[in-house]
Scaffold this motif. Structure first.
Motif, PDB file in Angstrom:
ATOM      1  N   ASP A  97      33.195  65.059 104.519  1.00  0.00           N
ATOM      2  CA  ASP A  97      32.021  65.546 103.674  1.00  0.00           C
ATOM      3  C   ASP A  97      32.377  66.850 102.968  1.00  0.00           C
ATOM      4  OD1 ASP A  97      30.522  63.431 104.332  1.00  0.00           O
ATOM      5  OD2 ASP A  97      29.143  64.339 105.569  1.00  0.00           O
ATOM      6  N   VAL A  98      33.203  67.597 103.756  1.00  0.00           N
ATOM      7  CA  VAL A  98      33.813  68.831 103.198  1.00  0.00           C
ATOM      8  C   VAL A  98      34.536  68.613 102.039  1.00  0.00           C
ATOM      9  CG1 VAL A  98      35.339  70.675 103.563  1.00  0.00           C
ATOM     10  CG2 VAL A  98      33.670  70.248 105.158  1.00  0.00           C
ATOM     11  N   GLY A  99      35.446  67.609 102.135  1.00  0.00           N
ATOM     12  CA  GLY A  99      36.078  67.255 100.792  1.00  0.00           C
ATOM     13  C   GLY A  99      35.272  66.787  99.561  1.00  0.00           C
ATOM     14  N   ASP A 138      34.851  76.091 107.581  1.00  0.00           N
ATOM     15  CA  ASP A 138      36.046  75.025 106.734  1.00  0.00           C
ATOM     16  C   ASP A 138      36.468  75.386 105.730  1.00  0.00           C
ATOM     17  OD1 ASP A 138      35.961  72.643 108.204  1.00  0.00           O
ATOM     18  OD2 ASP A 138      33.648  72.394 107.914  1.00  0.00           O
ATOM     19  N   LEU A 139      35.989  76.070 104.406  1.00  0.00           N
ATOM     20  CA  LEU A 139      36.823  76.380 103.348  1.00  0.00           C
ATOM     21  C   LEU A 139      36.086  77.686 102.545  1.00  0.00           C
ATOM     22  CD1 LEU A 139      35.928  74.968 100.596  1.00  0.00           C
ATOM     23  CD2 LEU A 139      36.994  73.123 101.516  1.00  0.00           C
ATOM     24  N   ARG A 161      42.474  68.866 108.533  1.00  0.00           N
ATOM     25  CA  ARG A 161      41.467  68.888 107.709  1.00  0.00           C
ATOM     26  C   ARG A 161      41.620  68.948 106.355  1.00  0.00           C
ATOM     27  NH1 ARG A 161      37.836  73.865 110.263  1.00  0.00           N
ATOM     28  NH2 ARG A 161      38.539  73.765 112.353  1.00  0.00           N
ATOM     29  N   ASN A 162      42.949  69.301 105.911  1.00  0.00           N
ATOM     30  CA  ASN A 162      42.891  69.069 104.300  1.00  0.00           C
ATOM     31  C   ASN A 162      43.153  67.609 103.962  1.00  0.00           C
ATOM     32  OD1 ASN A 162      43.598  71.703 105.271  1.00  0.00           O
ATOM     33  ND2 ASN A 162      44.452  72.321 103.243  1.00  0.00           N
ATOM     34  N   ALA A 218      41.057  63.259 100.885  1.00  0.00           N
ATOM     35  CA  ALA A 218      40.367  61.980 100.519  1.00  0.00           C
ATOM     36  C   ALA A 218      39.022  62.210 100.225  1.00  0.00           C
ATOM     37  CB  ALA A 218      40.444  61.185 101.828  1.00  0.00           C
ATOM     38  N   GLY A 219      38.283  63.118 100.557  1.00  0.00           N
ATOM     39  CA  GLY A 219      36.997  63.190  99.932  1.00  0.00           C
ATOM     40  C   GLY A 219      36.995  63.550  98.560  1.00  0.00           C
ATOM     41  N   MET A 220      37.839  64.330  98.266  1.00  0.00           N
ATOM     42  CA  MET A 220      37.771  64.484  96.684  1.00  0.00           C
ATOM     43  C   MET A 220      38.284  63.429  95.806  1.00  0.00           C
ATOM     44  SD  MET A 220      40.197  68.277  96.667  1.00  0.00           S
ATOM     45  CE  MET A 220      39.605  68.649  95.139  1.00  0.00           C
ATOM     46  N   VAL A 221      39.247  62.858  96.386  1.00  0.00           N
ATOM     47  CA  VAL A 221      39.495  61.305  95.483  1.00  0.00           C
ATOM     48  C   VAL A 221      38.147  60.489  95.469  1.00  0.00           C
ATOM     49  CG1 VAL A 221      40.488  59.071  95.889  1.00  0.00           C
ATOM     50  CG2 VAL A 221      41.970  61.253  96.240  1.00  0.00           C
TER      51      VAL A 221
END
Ligand SMILES: Cc1cc2nc3c(=O)[nH]c(=O)nc-3n(C[C@H](O)[C@H](O)[C@H](O)COP(=O)(O)O)c2cc1C
Length: 564
Positions: free
Chosen positions: A201-203, A252-253, A489-490, A495-498
């Motif tokens: 979800d963060v991604g 997270d970021l 985490r990254n 994967a989330g960004m993809v």
């Protein structure tokens, strides 16, 4: 307590804890990862964090935002940057993290957002550290974004000296955004596997922020070298007195937003310091569940093992990557969809029709969007400094003119030979005819893989009934060895960004996509012949013709008339 988890026995290294967590939270045909096993409705967490006592700054909701064509998001240097103002900050959060609809079934309503979330549980919280902006605040401040109200909660006011210290390394008019996770929100339903979903979800939210920035002509650069301690201090997540019994958030970021393109071309993290003095905090976090019927100590263990210390920025070299022309053939400079419709209209398909096919050109374009181009100039890949670590194992069902079967998109062209050795030796690794020369897309094996795709995605029909579905295969152990255990985490973020790019690309193509967090890990590996534990699937996705659930009513996200 943690010894019971089997993850922190003796003197296990952080990397060993991560690997043990990943193995332990796999779904197997014979056993799902540990979870409560039923829905404990009495302790269902509130999806909205609020800070009681913090000033609430309502953001205006313009009926029409920016009339920007969707394709222009990806050529963001051509979008004139909006000046930093109440309106632009409002649009930024609207596009990134706001509510986009309410759904209704009978007497039950639930909200949906610009960013997707596993189980619609929304563990991700958004923050910003903004300078003084007319009608937002006359001093720099730390804000929490409240999506239900589309408002900023002022958590802390920074004195001029502290703001100057904080932003000293950055160009004028830049600001910071942060994302954190309330693990409990996902763990309530998904138990031990929830840490993975929080990171997915963060991604998605990171890509959502990057895309929102692009729509305003702004840039976003992940601040990867900041320690989690510093970051928690900056956003007030470490303040025991403001949380008391409320559920804590995991830092997270942190990312820098650069609204001014004329500013120096900053592409890496800069040092940031924790707050010393000069900060006035306000607000107390709400409690999200009346009780927690069960705790999941392995989540605390893996969170601890993946916390980052201050470190040098990653400086990967992108020189071997294809150019825009090599990836797309003719770069796309047309299309009727606006960026706003794609962003606010994005939706997960709850079912796929099992019949809609997409064209080869659409398929190639979607995949090309997932590739960073030379010099990391494409959005959203310009936000992160590492070479792709996520590659796609594709189950192609219905792409016109393409044989159904298993395919691979190797997002880092240097990894082709490695992946050939890792996957089934009988795969043919044939370049797909007529695909753009820069797109590293390979046919592995022809055949009908609809049943296989469904089976490995926990039996979910959406994986077999789409035009294609995919497994995101990570170069996992090498990534941890190279960048440290925190990079676990990254990998989920990437994967989330993809996934987020696929969601928007599906809107552009007139179809729909859905993230799939529920899959049987090792059976997926077996489908591609992956025996080595060095490579693991980190996420699944499906794209195809959606079937709407006509029993549901869609209501507007906000009532403009009432609220403005
Ligand atoms: C990390 C992640 C995992 C997901 N896993 C599944 C899944 O296994 N099956 C499914 O039908 N939907 C899955 N979804 C879709 C969510 O249910 C969906 O995002 C959520 O209900 C919100 O709806 P929206 O995407 O339309 O805003 C997943 C979404 C995310 C972000």
């Amino acid at each position: 307590m943690l010894e019971r988890t089997g993850l922190l026995e003796g003197d296990a290294s952080a990397e060993e804890v991560v690997v043990a967590y990943h193995e332990r939270t796999k779904h197997h045909f014979h056993r799902y990862a540990d979870a409560l096993g039923y829905m404990d409705w009495a302790t269902q967490p509130d999806p909205f964090r609020r800070y009681a006592g913090a000033d609430l700054v309502r953001l205006p909701l313009p009926k029409a935002g920016r009339p920007l064509p969707y394709w222009q998001l990806y050529t963001s240097t051509s979008v004139p940057p909006m000046p930093l103002s109440l309106e632009s900050v409002s649009l930024f959060f609207r596009y990134a993290l706001s509510l986009t609809a309410w759904k209704q079934s009978g007497d039950t309503t639930w909200p949906l957002r610009a960013n997707p979330s596993s189980g619609n549980l929304h563990p991700t919280e958004g923050y910003a550290v903004l300078p003084a902006i007319d009608q937002i605040g006359d001093a720099a401040a730390v804000y929490h974004y409240a999506p239900r109200e589309h408002a900023l909660e002022r958590r802390a006011v920074l004195d001029a000296k502290r703001w100057a210290e904080l932003t000293e390394p950055f160009p004028d008019s830049s600001f910071l955004v942060g994302l954190s996770s309330v693990h409990w929100r996902e763990a309530w339903k998904y138990g031990e596997r929830a840490f993975r979903y929080c990171q997915h979800d963060v991604g998605h939210a990171l890509a959502s922020l990057r895309i929102a920035a692009a729509a305003l002509g702004w840039r976003l650069v992940l601040q990867g070298s900041v320690s989690d301690g510093t970051f928690s201090s900056l956003l007030g997540l470490d303040r025991d007195e403001d949380f008391a019994a409320a559920e804590r958030e995991e830092a997270d970021l942190l990312a820098l937003i650069l609204p001014d393109f004329a500013a120096p071309h900053l592409t890496e993290s800069k040092p940031l310091t924790a707050h010393g003095g000069g900060v006035l905090w306000q607000g107390r976090a709400n409690t999200l569940s009346p009780a927690h019927s069960v705790e999941w100590p392995v989540i605390d263990a893996v969170a601890q093992a993946t916390r980052r210390c201050a470190s040098a920025s990653i400086k990967d070299d992108f020189s071997g990557f294809p150019s825009e022309d090599e990836l797309f053939g003719t770069p796309i400079r047309q299309g009727l969809l606006t960026a706003e419709r794609a962003i606010l209209g994005r939706r997960s398909a709850v079912a796929m029709d099992g019949s809609t096919a997409i064209s080869r050109a659409t398929f190639f374009r979607m995949l090309a969007r997932l590739m960073p181009i030379q010099e990391r100039r494409t959005m959203p890949w310009d936000a992160i400094p590492w070479r792709p670590r996520i590659h796609l194992g594709l189950f192609v069902h219905r792409v016109d003119g393409l044989a159904p079967g298993l395919y691979a998109l190797v997002r880092d062209p240097d990894k082709v030979e490695l992946l050939k050795r890792v996957m089934h030796s009988e795969f043919c690794w044939q370049r797909v005819p007529d695909c753009p020369p820069g797109l590293p897309l390979y046919l592995l094996q022809e055949g009908d893989c609809r049943a296989l795709a469904t089976t490995v995605s926990c039996g979910q029909d959406i994986a077999g009934d789409g035009a294609f579905s995919l497994a995101m295969i990570a170069d996992y152990r090498d990534s941890l060895a190279m960048y440290g255990s925190g990079f676990y985490r990254n990998l989920f973020w990437e994967a989330g960004m993809v996934g987020q790019v696929l969601y928007l690309e599906a809107e552009e193509a007139g179809v729909r996509a859905t993230g799939i967090g529920c899959y049987f890990d090792d059976p997926v590996h077996a489908a591609f012949g992956i025996v080595s534990r060095e490579w693991q699937s980190f996420y699944h996705f499906t794209v195809g013709g959606p079937v709407e659930d006509r029993r549901l009513t869609t209501l507007p996200a906000y009532n403009f008339e009432e609220e403005q």
